[in-house]
Enzyme design. Structure first.
Site, PDB file in Angstrom:
ATOM      1  N   SER A   1      79.045  13.104  70.677  1.00  0.00           N
ATOM      2  CA  SER A   1      79.981  12.864  71.770  1.00  0.00           C
ATOM      3  C   SER A   1      80.634  11.510  71.573  1.00  0.00           C
ATOM      4  O   SER A   1      80.049  10.623  70.945  1.00  0.00           O
ATOM      5  CB  SER A   1      79.192  12.855  73.086  1.00  0.00           C
TER       6      SER A   1
ATOM      7  N   TYR B   1      72.901   9.424  78.592  1.00  0.00           N
ATOM      8  CA  TYR B   1      73.420  10.428  77.650  1.00  0.00           C
ATOM      9  C   TYR B   1      73.973   9.745  76.404  1.00  0.00           C
ATOM     10  O   TYR B   1      73.702  10.156  75.268  1.00  0.00           O
ATOM     11  CB  TYR B   1      74.512  11.220  78.377  1.00  0.00           C
TER      12      TYR B   1
HETATM   13  N1  LIG Z   1      81.425  19.887  77.282  1.00  0.00           N
HETATM   14  C1  LIG Z   1      81.879  18.729  76.818  1.00  0.00           C
HETATM   15  O1  LIG Z   1      82.897  18.204  77.297  1.00  0.00           O
HETATM   16  C2  LIG Z   1      81.152  18.057  75.684  1.00  0.00           C
HETATM   17  C3  LIG Z   1      81.732  16.888  75.152  1.00  0.00           C
HETATM   18  C4  LIG Z   1      81.058  16.243  74.104  1.00  0.00           C
HETATM   19  C5  LIG Z   1      79.877  16.757  73.612  1.00  0.00           C
HETATM   20  N2  LIG Z   1      79.339  17.904  74.161  1.00  0.00           N
HETATM   21  C6  LIG Z   1      78.087  18.395  73.591  1.00  0.00           C
HETATM   22  O2  LIG Z   1      78.264  19.759  73.248  1.00  0.00           O
HETATM   23  C7  LIG Z   1      77.001  20.441  73.285  1.00  0.00           C
HETATM   24  C8  LIG Z   1      77.139  21.716  74.118  1.00  0.00           C
HETATM   25  O3  LIG Z   1      77.501  21.325  75.437  1.00  0.00           O
HETATM   26  P1  LIG Z   1      78.172  22.338  76.473  1.00  0.00           P
HETATM   27  O4  LIG Z   1      79.168  21.539  77.207  1.00  0.00           O
HETATM   28  O5  LIG Z   1      78.547  23.594  75.805  1.00  0.00           O
HETATM   29  O6  LIG Z   1      76.921  22.568  77.462  1.00  0.00           O
HETATM   30  P2  LIG Z   1      76.517  23.829  78.378  1.00  0.00           P
HETATM   31  O7  LIG Z   1      77.685  24.647  78.725  1.00  0.00           O
HETATM   32  O8  LIG Z   1      75.707  23.234  79.462  1.00  0.00           O
HETATM   33  O9  LIG Z   1      75.573  24.683  77.393  1.00  0.00           O
HETATM   34  C9  LIG Z   1      74.374  24.149  76.952  1.00  0.00           C
HETATM   35  C10 LIG Z   1      73.626  25.205  76.171  1.00  0.00           C
HETATM   36  O10 LIG Z   1      72.390  24.644  75.704  1.00  0.00           O
HETATM   37  C11 LIG Z   1      71.283  25.375  76.250  1.00  0.00           C
HETATM   38  N3  LIG Z   1      70.213  24.413  76.480  1.00  0.00           N
HETATM   39  C12 LIG Z   1      70.217  23.342  77.292  1.00  0.00           C
HETATM   40  N4  LIG Z   1      69.045  22.701  77.242  1.00  0.00           N
HETATM   41  C13 LIG Z   1      68.279  23.392  76.364  1.00  0.00           C
HETATM   42  C14 LIG Z   1      66.959  23.243  75.897  1.00  0.00           C
HETATM   43  N5  LIG Z   1      66.176  22.242  76.327  1.00  0.00           N
HETATM   44  N6  LIG Z   1      66.472  24.134  74.990  1.00  0.00           N
HETATM   45  C15 LIG Z   1      67.253  25.154  74.548  1.00  0.00           C
HETATM   46  N7  LIG Z   1      68.514  25.341  74.959  1.00  0.00           N
HETATM   47  C16 LIG Z   1      69.014  24.472  75.872  1.00  0.00           C
HETATM   48  C17 LIG Z   1      71.850  26.033  77.522  1.00  0.00           C
HETATM   49  O11 LIG Z   1      71.142  27.199  77.927  1.00  0.00           O
HETATM   50  P3  LIG Z   1      69.863  27.117  78.943  1.00  0.00           P
HETATM   51  O12 LIG Z   1      70.297  26.235  80.079  1.00  0.00           O
HETATM   52  O13 LIG Z   1      69.567  28.523  79.310  1.00  0.00           O
HETATM   53  O14 LIG Z   1      68.766  26.482  78.142  1.00  0.00           O
HETATM   54  C18 LIG Z   1      73.242  26.405  77.017  1.00  0.00           C
HETATM   55  O15 LIG Z   1      73.174  27.546  76.193  1.00  0.00           O
HETATM   56  C19 LIG Z   1      76.000  19.436  73.860  1.00  0.00           C
HETATM   57  O16 LIG Z   1      75.268  18.833  72.818  1.00  0.00           O
HETATM   58  C20 LIG Z   1      76.904  18.400  74.539  1.00  0.00           C
HETATM   59  O17 LIG Z   1      76.272  17.146  74.635  1.00  0.00           O
HETATM   60  C21 LIG Z   1      79.955  18.553  75.181  1.00  0.00           C
END
Ligand SMILES: NC(=O)c1ccc[n+]([C@@H]2O[C@H](COP(=O)([O-])OP(=O)(O)OC[C@H]3O[C@@H](n4cnc5c(N)ncnc54)[C@H](OP(=O)(O)O)[C@@H]3O)[C@@H](O)[C@H]2O)c1
Length: 247
Positions: A144, A157
């Site tokens: 990120s 974070y």
């Molecule tokens: N969205 C953004 O703007 C953004 C920006 C920069 C970086 N990121 C990074 O992108 C990645 C994905 O984020 P996202 O925005 O797609 O998040 P999201 O929509 O909240 O999805 C997170 C996924 O990870 C799973 N997960 C969470 N905790 C877990 C655990 N302890 N063990 C196994 N699975 C787990 C969740 O399913 P369950 O809850 O069922 O476990 C879900 O499938 C992350 O690393 C985040 O930091 C996101």
């Protein structure tokens, strides 16, 4: 079994599901996880549909990446498949929400953020390195811009993602047979992003599917190990919607 195999954590929704679907379209067999089994199963069905016409398998293993037994089950699935070409450490947590200042950050939530965002990906990588070395494979750690920018409220974070970035950097120096990429996807319209901006309209943020071509390019061109921003890997026309600062 000759198909390339990718393991994507956190693939039940958001960026992980979009990336897994993109890899399936590229012909990868997949191993995916998330904690909620029902959500994971429905994502697995959707990912299989996304790859319609491309022969491939999706193995869904529900569990928490912070659990050693679950990580061992993921590694066993890759060993049973006989190879692993790509590990995507995507599962992550925002930590406390609403985002607190570090002065008030609940220490237990800080520990959880470090456990999910740093310890678990490193531990899973350790288990899978033998297969990745054998295939000349790659590790993609999703980080990120909060790892490198000082946004008020993003200290827990951001510190965790900064640690993941430096672990990736060192891994790249140590594992010369394996590509190691750490990449900032930019702001995306996902549950985690909504959690970071509770009650706000985030509909101006792009869907996760829009950055999949950036990651496909990283993987298919086998770019050198290093830090990447999805916006810089996309063709110019695709970056127009990515004008906000990312987290
Ligand atoms: N969205 C953004 O703007 C953004 C920006 C920069 C970086 N990121 C990074 O992108 C990645 C994905 O984020 P996202 O925005 O797609 O998040 P999201 O929509 O909240 O999805 C997170 C996924 O990870 C799973 N997960 C969470 N905790 C877990 C655990 N302890 N063990 C196994 N699975 C787990 C969740 O399913 P369950 O809850 O069922 O476990 C879900 O499938 C992350 O690393 C985040 O930091 C996101």
């Amino acid at each position: 079994m000759n198909n390339r195999i990718a393991l994507v954590t956190g693939a039940s929704r958001g960026l992980g599901r979009a990336l897994a679907a993109g890899l399936a379209r590229e012909g990868y067999d997949l191993i995916i996880d998330a904690r909620n089994a029902a959500d994971l199963d429905s994502a697995a069905a959707e990912i299989s549909r996304a790859a319609a016409g491309v022969p491939g398998a999706v193995t869904a293993i529900a569990g928490d990446v912070t659990g050693p037994a679950h990580r061992a089950a993921l590694a066993r699935a890759a060993q049973d498949a006989g190879r692993l070409d790509l590990l995507v450490n995507n599962a992550g947590t925002l930590g406390a929400s609403p985002l607190p200042a570090l002065a008030d950050y609940p220490v237990d939530e800080l520990r959880t953020a470090l456990e999910v965002n740093v310890i678990a990906p490193i531990a899973l990588t350790q288990l899978l390195l033998p297969l990745l070395r054998a295939s000349g494979g790659a590790v993609l750690n999703i980080t990120s811009d909060a790892a490198v920018e000082a946004y008020a409220g993003w200290g827990g974070y951001g510190a965790a993602k900064a640690a993941l970035e430096q672990a990736s950097n060192v891994l790249a120096a140590e594992e010369l047979a394996v590509r190691v990429w750490w990449a900032d996807p930019g702001d995306l319209r996902t549950d985690m992003h909504q959690q970071a901006f509770p009650g706000e309209d985030i509909s101006d943020r792009p869907w996760p599917e829009t950055v999949v071509p950036a990651f496909t390019r990283l993987i298919t061109e086998r770019l050198p190990s290093g830090r990447y921003r999805a916006a810089h890997l996309l063709p110019p026309a695709a970056t127009g919607s990515q004008t906000r600062a990312a987290r």
